[in-house]
Design a protein around this motif. Structure first.
Motif, mmCIF file in Angstrom:
data_model
loop_
_atom_site.group_PDB
_atom_site.id
_atom_site.type_symbol
_atom_site.label_atom_id
_atom_site.label_comp_id
_atom_site.label_asym_id
_atom_site.label_seq_id
_atom_site.Cartn_x
_atom_site.Cartn_y
_atom_site.Cartn_z
ATOM 1 N N THR A 1 0.810 -1.240 -0.138
ATOM 2 C CA THR A 1 0.107 -0.052 -0.032
ATOM 3 C C THR A 1 0.917 1.201 -0.104
ATOM 4 O O THR A 1 2.071 1.233 0.270
ATOM 5 C CB THR A 1 -0.965 -0.092 1.265
ATOM 6 N N PRO A 2 0.373 2.182 -0.557
ATOM 7 C CA PRO A 2 1.195 3.661 -0.401
ATOM 8 C C PRO A 2 1.420 4.037 0.940
ATOM 9 O O PRO A 2 0.655 4.078 1.745
ATOM 10 C CB PRO A 2 0.220 4.591 -1.352
ATOM 11 N N HIS B 1 -7.538 2.891 -1.960
ATOM 12 C CA HIS B 1 -6.518 2.961 -2.909
ATOM 13 C C HIS B 1 -7.016 2.052 -4.415
ATOM 14 O O HIS B 1 -7.510 1.018 -4.243
ATOM 15 C CB HIS B 1 -5.297 2.423 -2.871
ATOM 16 N N PRO B 2 -7.009 2.547 -5.573
ATOM 17 C CA PRO B 2 -6.967 1.655 -6.944
ATOM 18 C C PRO B 2 -6.113 0.556 -6.458
ATOM 19 O O PRO B 2 -5.066 0.723 -6.172
ATOM 20 C CB PRO B 2 -6.770 2.655 -7.895
ATOM 21 N N ALA B 3 -6.444 -0.846 -6.950
ATOM 22 C CA ALA B 3 -5.615 -1.800 -6.775
ATOM 23 C C ALA B 3 -5.297 -2.511 -8.214
ATOM 24 O O ALA B 3 -6.162 -2.586 -9.182
ATOM 25 C CB ALA B 3 -6.097 -2.894 -5.675
ATOM 26 N N VAL B 4 -4.019 -3.270 -8.125
ATOM 27 C CA VAL B 4 -3.698 -4.219 -9.433
ATOM 28 C C VAL B 4 -3.146 -5.555 -8.674
ATOM 29 O O VAL B 4 -2.644 -5.317 -7.525
ATOM 30 C CB VAL B 4 -2.652 -3.530 -10.043
ATOM 31 N N LEU C 1 4.714 0.645 -8.162
ATOM 32 C CA LEU C 1 3.566 0.935 -8.306
ATOM 33 C C LEU C 1 2.609 1.536 -7.007
ATOM 34 O O LEU C 1 1.996 2.375 -7.031
ATOM 35 C CB LEU C 1 2.619 -0.297 -8.552
ATOM 36 N N ALA C 2 3.086 0.903 -5.921
ATOM 37 C CA ALA C 2 3.013 1.559 -4.570
ATOM 38 C C ALA C 2 3.136 2.880 -4.518
ATOM 39 O O ALA C 2 2.600 3.747 -3.997
ATOM 40 C CB ALA C 2 3.287 0.601 -3.307
ATOM 41 N N GLY D 1 0.850 5.349 -5.960
ATOM 42 C CA GLY D 1 -0.378 5.526 -5.406
ATOM 43 C C GLY D 1 -1.207 4.258 -5.302
ATOM 44 O O GLY D 1 -2.515 4.453 -5.113
ATOM 45 N N LEU D 2 -0.881 3.111 -6.141
ATOM 46 C CA LEU D 2 -1.542 2.040 -5.978
ATOM 47 C C LEU D 2 -1.740 0.974 -5.018
ATOM 48 O O LEU D 2 -0.473 0.788 -4.356
ATOM 49 C CB LEU D 2 -1.344 1.303 -7.410
ATOM 50 N N ALA D 3 -2.623 0.367 -4.587
ATOM 51 C CA ALA D 3 -2.209 -0.958 -3.751
ATOM 52 C C ALA D 3 -1.919 -2.131 -4.667
ATOM 53 O O ALA D 3 -2.529 -2.268 -5.689
ATOM 54 C CB ALA D 3 -3.705 -1.124 -2.828
ATOM 55 N N VAL D 4 -1.170 -2.911 -4.102
ATOM 56 C CA VAL D 4 -0.735 -4.136 -5.141
ATOM 57 C C VAL D 4 -0.579 -5.271 -4.462
ATOM 58 O O VAL D 4 -0.452 -5.551 -3.240
ATOM 59 C CB VAL D 4 0.886 -3.893 -5.484
#
Length: 82
Positions: free
Chosen positions: A20-21, A28-31, A52-53, A56-59
């Motif tokens: 997570t960021p 958060h938007p996630a991938v 990616l984190a 600003g994305l959750a991964v």
């Protein structure tokens, strides 16, 4: 931030990491990030997840069944039909 996760898929426990960021409250938007068959999460996909984190994305990053930290037998056998 990275934390250990596990979840069940088709009766097998898969394990990985949730990124997570840093310092940002969610949601958060996630991938989902994972290797093709035959590799584990520590083989460079962790670098991708960190980038990616930071953006600003959750991964969710995980090992496929029978590879790495995930459960499954036989170990390190690729069977695309199961």
């Amino acid at each position: 931030m990275r934390q250990d996760i596990e979840f069940v898929s088709a009766g097998t426990t898969l394990r990985g990491w949730l990124y997570t960021p840093d310092g940002a409250s969610g949601p958060h938007p996630a991938v989902v990030v994972t290797h093709g068959l035959g590799a584990v999460k520590e083989q460079y996909t962790d670098d991708i997840a960190e980038a990616l984190a930071a953006a600003g994305l959750a991964v969710v990053l995980y090992d496929h069944a029978s590879f790495g930290a995930s459960d499954g037998e036989p170990r390190q056998e690729v069977d695309p039909w199961t």
